[in-house]
Design a protein around this motif. Structure first.
Motif, PDB file in Angstrom:
ATOM      1  N   THR A 114       0.811  -1.213   0.000  1.00 20.73           N
ATOM      2  CA  THR A 114       0.000   0.000   0.000  1.00 20.73           C
ATOM      3  C   THR A 114       0.843   1.262   0.000  1.00 20.73           C
ATOM      4  OG1 THR A 114      -1.921  -1.051   1.032  1.00 20.73           O
ATOM      5  CG2 THR A 114      -1.678   1.321   1.357  1.00 20.73           C
ATOM      6  N   PHE A 115       1.914   1.293   0.810  1.00 24.08           N
ATOM      7  CA  PHE A 115       2.622   2.565   0.974  1.00 24.08           C
ATOM      8  C   PHE A 115       3.956   2.657   0.257  1.00 24.08           C
ATOM      9  CE2 PHE A 115       3.851   0.148   4.837  1.00 24.08           C
ATOM     10  CZ  PHE A 115       5.231   0.233   4.769  1.00 24.08           C
ATOM     11  N   LYS A 116       4.408   1.592  -0.398  1.00 22.16           N
ATOM     12  CA  LYS A 116       5.685   1.666  -1.107  1.00 22.16           C
ATOM     13  C   LYS A 116       5.587   2.680  -2.255  1.00 22.16           C
ATOM     14  CE  LYS A 116       9.043  -1.098  -3.710  1.00 22.16           C
ATOM     15  NZ  LYS A 116       9.003  -0.312  -4.934  1.00 22.16           N
ATOM     16  N   PRO A 117       6.495   3.628  -2.352  1.00 19.90           N
ATOM     17  CA  PRO A 117       6.453   4.607  -3.446  1.00 19.90           C
ATOM     18  C   PRO A 117       6.669   3.939  -4.799  1.00 19.90           C
ATOM     19  CG  PRO A 117       7.924   5.326  -1.689  1.00 19.90           C
ATOM     20  CD  PRO A 117       7.581   3.894  -1.402  1.00 19.90           C
ATOM     21  N   ILE A 118       6.085   4.524  -5.822  1.00 20.05           N
ATOM     22  CA  ILE A 118       6.360   4.091  -7.192  1.00 20.05           C
ATOM     23  C   ILE A 118       7.681   4.716  -7.610  1.00 20.05           C
ATOM     24  CG2 ILE A 118       5.590   4.186  -9.594  1.00 20.05           C
ATOM     25  CD1 ILE A 118       2.729   4.298  -8.606  1.00 20.05           C
ATOM     26  N   THR A 119       8.597   3.891  -8.071  1.00 24.75           N
ATOM     27  CA  THR A 119       9.896   4.393  -8.508  1.00 24.75           C
ATOM     28  C   THR A 119      10.102   4.255 -10.010  1.00 24.75           C
ATOM     29  OG1 THR A 119      10.896   2.245  -7.985  1.00 24.75           O
ATOM     30  CG2 THR A 119      10.982   3.938  -6.272  1.00 24.75           C
ATOM     31  N   ALA A 120       9.288   3.425 -10.656  1.00 26.68           N
ATOM     32  CA  ALA A 120       9.416   3.243 -12.105  1.00 26.68           C
ATOM     33  C   ALA A 120       8.889   4.473 -12.839  1.00 26.68           C
ATOM     34  CB  ALA A 120       8.641   2.000 -12.550  1.00 26.68           C
ATOM     35  N   ASP A 121       9.509   4.825 -13.942  1.00 22.18           N
ATOM     36  CA  ASP A 121       9.055   5.964 -14.732  1.00 22.18           C
ATOM     37  C   ASP A 121       7.712   5.687 -15.413  1.00 22.18           C
ATOM     38  OD1 ASP A 121      11.293   7.484 -14.091  1.00 22.18           O
ATOM     39  OD2 ASP A 121      12.428   6.774 -15.832  1.00 22.18           O
ATOM     40  N   ARG A 122       7.461   4.420 -15.716  1.00 19.77           N
ATOM     41  CA  ARG A 122       6.213   4.018 -16.348  1.00 19.77           C
ATOM     42  C   ARG A 122       5.366   3.238 -15.351  1.00 19.77           C
ATOM     43  NH1 ARG A 122       5.031   6.903 -20.457  1.00 19.77           N
ATOM     44  NH2 ARG A 122       3.493   5.297 -20.982  1.00 19.77           N
ATOM     45  N   ILE A 123       4.095   3.598 -15.253  1.00 17.49           N
ATOM     46  CA  ILE A 123       3.194   2.993 -14.287  1.00 17.49           C
ATOM     47  C   ILE A 123       3.119   1.478 -14.461  1.00 17.49           C
ATOM     48  CG2 ILE A 123       0.779   2.881 -13.536  1.00 17.49           C
ATOM     49  CD1 ILE A 123       2.353   5.361 -12.649  1.00 17.49           C
ATOM     50  N   ASP A 124       3.095   1.009 -15.683  1.00 14.11           N
ATOM     51  CA  ASP A 124       2.973  -0.431 -15.927  1.00 14.11           C
ATOM     52  C   ASP A 124       4.151  -1.226 -15.396  1.00 14.11           C
ATOM     53  OD1 ASP A 124       0.518  -0.150 -17.091  1.00 14.11           O
ATOM     54  OD2 ASP A 124       1.263  -0.173 -19.162  1.00 14.11           O
ATOM     55  N   ASP A 125       5.257  -0.552 -15.086  1.00 16.21           N
ATOM     56  CA  ASP A 125       6.430  -1.256 -14.571  1.00 16.21           C
ATOM     57  C   ASP A 125       6.436  -1.381 -13.051  1.00 16.21           C
ATOM     58  OD1 ASP A 125       7.430  -1.556 -17.148  1.00 16.21           O
ATOM     59  OD2 ASP A 125       8.512   0.350 -17.085  1.00 16.21           O
ATOM     60  N   HIS A 126       5.422  -0.818 -12.395  1.00 21.29           N
ATOM     61  CA  HIS A 126       5.361  -0.889 -10.933  1.00 21.29           C
ATOM     62  C   HIS A 126       4.852  -2.258 -10.492  1.00 21.29           C
ATOM     63  CE1 HIS A 126       4.946   0.343  -6.788  1.00 21.29           C
ATOM     64  NE2 HIS A 126       3.655   0.025  -6.792  1.00 21.29           N
ATOM     65  N   HIS A 127       5.466  -2.788  -9.445  1.00 23.35           N
ATOM     66  CA  HIS A 127       5.038  -4.075  -8.876  1.00 23.35           C
ATOM     67  C   HIS A 127       4.533  -3.861  -7.460  1.00 23.35           C
ATOM     68  CE1 HIS A 127       4.905  -8.257  -7.700  1.00 23.35           C
ATOM     69  NE2 HIS A 127       5.717  -7.994  -6.689  1.00 23.35           N
ATOM     70  N   MET A 128       3.322  -4.346  -7.175  1.00 26.68           N
ATOM     71  CA  MET A 128       2.749  -4.271  -5.829  1.00 26.68           C
ATOM     72  C   MET A 128       3.209  -5.469  -5.019  1.00 26.68           C
ATOM     73  SD  MET A 128       0.673  -1.566  -5.478  1.00 26.68           S
ATOM     74  CE  MET A 128      -0.655  -1.928  -4.330  1.00 26.68           C
ATOM     75  N   HIS A 129       3.655  -5.234  -3.802  1.00 29.48           N
ATOM     76  CA  HIS A 129       3.995  -6.336  -2.915  1.00 29.48           C
ATOM     77  C   HIS A 129       2.731  -6.959  -2.342  1.00 29.48           C
ATOM     78  CE1 HIS A 129       8.371  -6.003  -2.782  1.00 29.48           C
ATOM     79  NE2 HIS A 129       8.171  -4.717  -2.977  1.00 29.48           N
TER      80      HIS A 129
END
Length: 353
Positions: free
Chosen positions: A224-239
């Motif tokens: 829930t609270f991990k920041p998004i670090t990828a430049d593209r949203i589709d590259d973000h992974h939720m734990h």
């Protein structure tokens, strides 16, 4: 019930859209530090409520929520309890280290944790307090997480603190204000903050109005609270985060005319269960633009951190309209983030954007 109309083709540009909604920078906005709430209002239901419904936008308070809903609506809350998972410890050399216990691994006394306070803490280092060793730091797990072993079963009971978000700069006078009034089973490291606005009095008024409140559980963690670090949203992974619904609660939700989710953790719980058919398990569901909504019709939520997965979820729910909602809230003095005010949103179909 949720409408299952398909999203428009990817190349269609919704009306009012500006920028590339697949880029992280699209979810940035200017949040002055003084607009971040440092303490909750009293009573709970006195928080302001920016209502953005199909019939218009208006300024209310959470106390007005029953009038915004209708008999037969089902309001779903997350009844997880925040654990005293923050441990303020010291290294053998005397340096201070903070350990945030995220989730048990399933092995005896082993946890995933965030360990802060030293650039290099070698595996095998034992941390303690007042001469007592309490935690042994283990291997790196990625994303800043470490494997740790808790050396006594009662560590959280004896020395643990309720973990407040880092943008809250002073302790609360009453730590129960970072728990919902319906909190039950401990296991979260952050509160389901939209639920903090609901008082016992307000819940009673909703019941008297024929509005049913149903409980589910998602143990809030790094997903829930991990920041998004990828430049593209589709590259973000939720734990992964653990969730649970009772079969009776799920049946009431699925038969409802309209489902109101109190917070993004409830959204992820309900939409995960709808996709998997599993009422208990773990979810890594990341909700962004183009999501096929199956359960949630209305969302009560707080105002979220820029460039966060929670703001991406709101964009998936209402489209580019989120920016004018946030602009109005900033212009009208609303308080932001975990201890701040709230908004009530109808889900918008992409063709209405």
């Amino acid at each position: 019930m949720a409408d299952h109309r398909a999203d428009p083709p990817a190349e269609a540009q919704p009306e009012g859209e500006t920028g590339d909604h697949g880029a992280l920078d699209y979810f940035d906005y200017d949040l002055p530090p003084e607009r971040i709430a440092q303490e909750p209002v009293e009573p709970r239901h006195a928080a302001r409520l920016l209502v953005d419904r199909i019939d218009g936008r208006r300024h209310r308070t959470v106390a007005d929520l029953p009038g915004e809903l209708a008999p037969g609506d089902v309001v779903v809350v997350n009844d997880t309890r925040v654990s005293a998972a923050r441990l303020q410890l010291t290294k053998p050399t005397g340096g201070r280290v903070e350990v945030l216990l995220l989730r048990p691994t399933g092995l005896h006394r082993q946890w995933q944790a965030l360990v802060r306070g030293g650039r290099r803490i070698a595996s095998g280092t034992r941390l303690g307090l007042d001469g007592e060793e309490l935690v042994e730091v283990g291997e790196q797990l990625g994303d800043g997480r470490r494997l740790v072993e808790v050396l006594a079963d009662d560590v959280m009971d004896r020395v643990g603190e309720i973990p407040l978000p880092p943008y809250i700069h002073r302790p609360l006078a009453d730590t129960d204000r970072y728990q919902t009034v319906f909190a039950r089973n401990p296991g979260s490291v952050a509160a389901p903050t939209a639920g903090l606005h609901l008082s016992t009095e307000l819940l009673d008024r909703m019941a008297a109005a024929g509005i049913e409140v149903v409980r589910v559980e998602l143990q809030v963690g790094i997903g829930t609270f991990k920041p998004i670090t990828a430049d593209r949203i589709d590259d973000h992974h939720m734990h992964a985060e653990t969730y649970h619904l009772d079969p009776e609660a799920w049946a009431r939700i699925r038969s409802a005319e309209r489902v109101i989710a109190v917070g993004t953790t409830v959204v992820r719980t309900l939409e995960s269960a709808a996709r998997t058919g599993e009422l208990s398990g773990s979810t890594e569901l990341f909700i962004n633009r183009g999501f096929d909504w199956q359960v949630v019709d209305v969302l009560l939520t707080n105002f979220h951190v820029p460039k966060s997965s929670l703001l991406v979820l709101v964009d998936a729910f209402v489209g580019p309209r989120w920016r004018s909602i946030y602009d109005d809230a900033l212009a009208d003095g609303y308080r932001f983030l975990s201890l701040g005010d709230a908004m009530l949103l109808d889900r918008r179909h992409p063709e209405a954007w």
